[in-house]
Write a protein that holds these residues in place. Structure first.
Motif, PDB file in Angstrom:
ATOM      1  N   SER A  58      20.682  -5.781 -17.866  1.00  0.00           N
ATOM      2  CA  SER A  58      19.872  -4.902 -18.724  1.00  0.00           C
ATOM      3  C   SER A  58      19.753  -5.448 -20.143  1.00  0.00           C
ATOM      4  CB  SER A  58      20.470  -3.491 -18.748  1.00  0.00           C
ATOM      5  OG  SER A  58      21.799  -3.499 -19.226  1.00  0.00           O
ATOM      6  N   ILE A  59      20.843  -5.978 -20.698  1.00  0.00           N
ATOM      7  CA  ILE A  59      20.796  -6.537 -22.050  1.00  0.00           C
ATOM      8  C   ILE A  59      19.878  -7.751 -22.097  1.00  0.00           C
ATOM      9  CG2 ILE A  59      22.166  -7.718 -23.822  1.00  0.00           C
ATOM     10  CD1 ILE A  59      24.518  -5.873 -22.979  1.00  0.00           C
ATOM     11  N   ALA A  60      19.998  -8.637 -21.100  1.00  0.00           N
ATOM     12  CA  ALA A  60      19.170  -9.840 -21.085  1.00  0.00           C
ATOM     13  C   ALA A  60      17.692  -9.500 -20.923  1.00  0.00           C
ATOM     14  CB  ALA A  60      19.626 -10.761 -19.955  1.00  0.00           C
ATOM     15  N   ALA A  61      17.383  -8.545 -20.054  1.00  0.00           N
ATOM     16  CA  ALA A  61      15.983  -8.153 -19.866  1.00  0.00           C
ATOM     17  C   ALA A  61      15.428  -7.517 -21.134  1.00  0.00           C
ATOM     18  CB  ALA A  61      15.878  -7.186 -18.686  1.00  0.00           C
ATOM     19  N   PHE A  62      16.211  -6.643 -21.756  1.00  0.00           N
ATOM     20  CA  PHE A  62      15.779  -5.955 -22.974  1.00  0.00           C
ATOM     21  C   PHE A  62      15.550  -6.934 -24.109  1.00  0.00           C
ATOM     22  CE2 PHE A  62      16.647  -3.531 -26.887  1.00  0.00           C
ATOM     23  CZ  PHE A  62      15.740  -2.493 -26.738  1.00  0.00           C
ATOM     24  N   LEU A  63      16.485  -7.856 -24.312  1.00  0.00           N
ATOM     25  CA  LEU A  63      16.341  -8.842 -25.383  1.00  0.00           C
ATOM     26  C   LEU A  63      15.170  -9.785 -25.136  1.00  0.00           C
ATOM     27  CD1 LEU A  63      20.081  -9.794 -26.082  1.00  0.00           C
ATOM     28  CD2 LEU A  63      18.578  -8.302 -27.432  1.00  0.00           C
TER      29      LEU A  63
END
Length: 217
Positions: A58-63
């Motif tokens: 989720s963090i990688a997709a959001f960033l």
């Protein structure tokens, strides 16, 4: 009989562990999956929080610029058992409502390595596909052969005639995010003739369905 793939993949629901797992490759693969989703302009639906593999993807997709929707049962959000949700958070009342909500927002599904919750989610979605409730593609991200024994079990279930070969082909797998998403995008559902009589529209569901007793459920 093969059907035609009519779902354009704009949103992928990802299931996976709230633990990072023992091997560093699990978390690296979760991070990489999130990056690939963003690169391909695919948005993420997930179970919320920021822990483990779910936090990584989720963090990688959001960033990377993807929209991220985390669906969280209110009791888990209240007790802060999952960490802070990345992106938009949608709170629901029950675990069943959580899965139904993720299902409605997704065009395809990917399971990262995980435990009982991950297995329950991916098999629940797969059983719906077997019953022709949907024809959305479903894949396992088989990091370091994590799902090898599960895939062998499914093959054994076919051999022992507890699972049809068409139902077995519902779940696809690949070792990398790129390969798996390519397969999801090109997936053509196999229509099981024994299931083709089932119609899930509200009008037809009122009628009695004569199900063949030989159905492999």
């Amino acid at each position: 009989m093969a059907g035609s793939s009519s779902h354009q993949i704009k949103n992928i629901c990802v299931f996976g562990g709230s633990s990072p797992g023992k091997e560093i490759e699990f978390l690296e693969s979760a991070n990489h999956l999130g990056q690939v989703l963003a690169e391909r302009k695919i948005h993420l639906v997930y179970g919320g929080g920021s822990l483990g593999l779910m936090g990584g993807v989720s963090i990688a997709a959001f960033l990377g610029g993807s929209q991220v929707l985390g669906v969280v049962p209110k009791v888990l959000a209240k007790e802060d058992l999952l960490g802070k949700t990345i992106g938009e958070e949608l709170q629901v009342s029950t675990m069943s409502e959580r899965l139904n909500t993720m299902f409605k927002h997704a065009d395809a599904f990917i399971a990262l390595p995980g435990g009982l919750g991950t297995l329950e989610e991916i098999f629940h979605i797969s059983s719906w596909a077997q019953l022709h409730i949907h024809h959305k593609p479903i894949g396992l991200l088989n990091v370091n052969g994590f799902y090898d024994k599960l895939l062998s079990f499914l093959d054994q279930a076919v051999e022992q005639e507890f699972l049809t070969s068409s139902a077995r082909r519902i779940i696809i797998s690949a070792a990398t995010a790129e390969q798996l998403i390519d397969q999801l995008q090109s997936f053509i559902p196999i229509i099981d003739p024994s299931m083709s009589r089932i119609h899930w529209s509200p009008e037809k569901s009122r009628k009695k369905l004569r199900l063949d007793l030989s159905l492999h459920l």
